[in-house]
Motif scaffolding. Structure first.
Motif, mmCIF file in Angstrom:
data_model
loop_
_atom_site.group_PDB
_atom_site.id
_atom_site.type_symbol
_atom_site.label_atom_id
_atom_site.label_comp_id
_atom_site.label_asym_id
_atom_site.label_seq_id
_atom_site.Cartn_x
_atom_site.Cartn_y
_atom_site.Cartn_z
ATOM 1 N N GLY A 1 0.848 -1.215 0.014
ATOM 2 C CA GLY A 1 -0.027 0.001 -0.028
ATOM 3 C C GLY A 1 0.769 1.275 0.001
ATOM 4 N N LYS A 2 2.101 1.121 -0.173
ATOM 5 C CA LYS A 2 2.944 2.298 -0.075
ATOM 6 C C LYS A 2 2.495 3.428 -1.368
ATOM 7 C CE LYS A 2 6.702 -0.063 -1.101
ATOM 8 N NZ LYS A 2 6.143 -1.297 -1.200
ATOM 9 N N SER A 3 2.338 2.865 -2.404
ATOM 10 C CA SER A 3 1.963 3.957 -3.651
ATOM 11 C C SER A 3 0.706 4.267 -3.503
ATOM 12 C CB SER A 3 2.171 3.167 -5.249
ATOM 13 O OG SER A 3 3.784 3.019 -4.943
ATOM 14 N N THR A 4 -0.359 3.484 -3.160
ATOM 15 C CA THR A 4 -1.555 3.996 -3.077
ATOM 16 C C THR A 4 -2.295 4.552 -1.917
ATOM 17 O OG1 THR A 4 -2.293 1.692 -2.390
ATOM 18 C CG2 THR A 4 -2.390 2.571 -5.004
ATOM 19 N N LEU A 5 -2.097 3.882 -0.655
ATOM 20 C CA LEU A 5 -2.908 4.376 0.485
ATOM 21 C C LEU A 5 -2.024 5.204 1.463
ATOM 22 C CD1 LEU A 5 -5.053 3.738 2.308
ATOM 23 C CD2 LEU A 5 -3.760 1.773 3.661
ATOM 24 N N VAL A 6 -0.625 5.213 1.266
ATOM 25 C CA VAL A 6 0.080 6.198 1.900
ATOM 26 C C VAL A 6 -0.334 7.679 1.414
ATOM 27 C CG1 VAL A 6 2.466 7.016 2.936
ATOM 28 C CG2 VAL A 6 1.824 4.588 2.788
ATOM 29 N N PRO A 7 0.027 7.807 0.033
ATOM 30 C CA PRO A 7 -0.014 9.331 -0.409
ATOM 31 C C PRO A 7 -1.480 9.653 -0.208
ATOM 32 C CG PRO A 7 0.547 7.713 -2.204
ATOM 33 C CD PRO A 7 0.492 6.979 -0.882
ATOM 34 N N LEU A 8 -2.548 8.543 -0.487
ATOM 35 C CA LEU A 8 -3.913 9.085 -0.203
ATOM 36 C C LEU A 8 -4.447 9.636 1.177
ATOM 37 C CD1 LEU A 8 -5.756 6.451 -2.570
ATOM 38 C CD2 LEU A 8 -5.333 8.861 -3.052
ATOM 39 N N SER A 9 -3.890 8.702 1.916
ATOM 40 C CA SER A 9 -4.016 9.037 3.668
ATOM 41 C C SER A 9 -3.278 10.408 4.079
ATOM 42 C CB SER A 9 -3.479 7.973 4.399
ATOM 43 O OG SER A 9 -2.224 7.956 4.478
ATOM 44 N N LEU A 10 -2.501 10.939 3.138
ATOM 45 C CA LEU A 10 -1.791 12.225 3.523
ATOM 46 C C LEU A 10 -2.445 13.221 2.690
ATOM 47 C CD1 LEU A 10 2.050 11.221 3.003
ATOM 48 C CD2 LEU A 10 0.670 11.205 5.203
ATOM 49 N N LEU A 11 -3.590 13.167 2.026
ATOM 50 C CA LEU A 11 -4.281 14.342 1.310
ATOM 51 C C LEU A 11 -5.018 15.281 2.341
ATOM 52 C CD1 LEU A 11 -6.081 12.650 -1.742
ATOM 53 C CD2 LEU A 11 -4.321 14.546 -1.594
ATOM 54 N N LYS A 12 -5.198 14.760 3.553
ATOM 55 C CA LYS A 12 -6.032 15.641 4.394
ATOM 56 C C LYS A 12 -5.159 16.240 5.665
ATOM 57 C CE LYS A 12 -9.889 14.821 2.251
ATOM 58 N NZ LYS A 12 -10.617 15.764 1.434
ATOM 59 N N GLN A 13 -4.121 16.051 5.341
ATOM 60 C CA GLN A 13 -2.959 16.621 6.511
ATOM 61 C C GLN A 13 -2.901 17.977 6.362
ATOM 62 O OE1 GLN A 13 -1.367 14.346 8.864
ATOM 63 N NE2 GLN A 13 -3.156 13.430 8.126
ATOM 64 N N VAL A 14 -2.991 18.650 7.534
ATOM 65 C CA VAL A 14 -2.840 19.961 7.549
ATOM 66 C C VAL A 14 -1.514 20.753 6.725
ATOM 67 C CG1 VAL A 14 -2.428 22.168 9.204
ATOM 68 C CG2 VAL A 14 -4.104 20.164 9.543
ATOM 69 N N TRP A 15 -0.404 20.105 6.861
ATOM 70 C CA TRP A 15 0.746 20.755 6.348
ATOM 71 C C TRP A 15 0.833 20.782 4.799
ATOM 72 C CZ3 TRP A 15 3.015 16.892 3.361
ATOM 73 C CH2 TRP A 15 2.738 15.502 3.661
ATOM 74 N N LEU A 16 -0.154 19.834 4.203
ATOM 75 C CA LEU A 16 -0.202 19.923 2.707
ATOM 76 C C LEU A 16 -1.037 20.822 2.196
ATOM 77 C CD1 LEU A 16 0.519 17.851 0.241
ATOM 78 C CD2 LEU A 16 -1.413 16.721 0.685
ATOM 79 N N LYS A 17 -1.692 21.657 2.817
ATOM 80 C CA LYS A 17 -2.334 22.771 2.477
ATOM 81 C C LYS A 17 -2.056 23.612 1.058
ATOM 82 C CE LYS A 17 -5.267 26.616 3.842
ATOM 83 N NZ LYS A 17 -5.701 27.633 4.986
ATOM 84 N N ASN A 18 -0.770 24.075 1.307
ATOM 85 C CA ASN A 18 -0.260 24.651 0.011
ATOM 86 C C ASN A 18 0.756 24.175 -0.653
ATOM 87 O OD1 ASN A 18 -2.082 27.024 0.370
ATOM 88 N ND2 ASN A 18 -0.632 27.724 2.103
ATOM 89 N N LYS A 19 0.877 22.817 -0.510
ATOM 90 C CA LYS A 19 2.123 22.123 -0.877
ATOM 91 C C LYS A 19 1.449 20.852 -1.903
ATOM 92 C CE LYS A 19 4.851 22.983 3.043
ATOM 93 N NZ LYS A 19 5.401 22.581 4.093
ATOM 94 N N ILE A 20 2.196 20.217 -2.528
ATOM 95 C CA ILE A 20 2.158 19.184 -3.527
ATOM 96 C C ILE A 20 2.941 17.917 -3.209
ATOM 97 C CG2 ILE A 20 3.475 19.847 -5.136
ATOM 98 C CD1 ILE A 20 1.490 18.908 -7.195
ATOM 99 N N ILE A 21 2.572 16.700 -3.217
ATOM 100 C CA ILE A 21 3.403 15.556 -2.884
ATOM 101 C C ILE A 21 3.747 15.088 -4.374
ATOM 102 C CG2 ILE A 21 3.171 13.081 -2.255
ATOM 103 C CD1 ILE A 21 0.995 13.724 -0.269
#
Length: 121
Positions: A40-60
């Motif tokens: 699940g490294k390539s699918t679940l991990v990045p999708l679970s990070l979408l709602k993190q506060v630090w991602l607000k103005n950033k991109i993975i």
């Protein structure tokens, strides 16, 4: 909707450490994750990070070594979110790019990652 996706992916091995991983990422911006294929490294991990506060103005930016893998992963992740490709999830490979100003996860090949790093030192 997002929590439903996560619930459907509960069987993936990465779930066992997902909260610990989020905590580590919140403490530092450098985390190394090693897990077997299909965890699940390539699918679940990045999708679970979408709602993190630090991602607000950033991109993975995710690096996939092959064009077909990058495109396929972007399509699959968009389907999991039930979104059009290019909205939250996009990709950039040789000869093709599919993303928008709303894209939060961009999947690129190694060549594009090198260019991005050189252009934004």
């Amino acid at each position: 909707m997002f929590s439903t996706i996560i619930q459907n992916m509960k069987k993936l091995p990465i779930n066992a450490i997902l909260e610990e991983l989020k905590t580590a990422i919140n403490k530092t911006n450098q985390v190394i994750l090693q897990a077997p294929p299909g965890a699940g490294k390539s699918t679940l991990v990045p999708l679970s990070l979408l709602k993190q506060v630090w991602l607000k103005n950033k991109i993975i930016i995710m690096c996939e070594p092959r064009r077909i893998a990058a495109r396929t992963l972007a399509i699959q992740m968009s389907k999991l979110l039930k979104e059009e490709l290019g909205h939250s999830i996009g990709y950039e490979i040789k000869g093709e790019s599919f993303y928008s100003k709303n894209t939060k996860i961009l999947i690129v090949t190694e060549g594009f990652l090198s260019k991005k790093l050189q252009n934004d030192q």
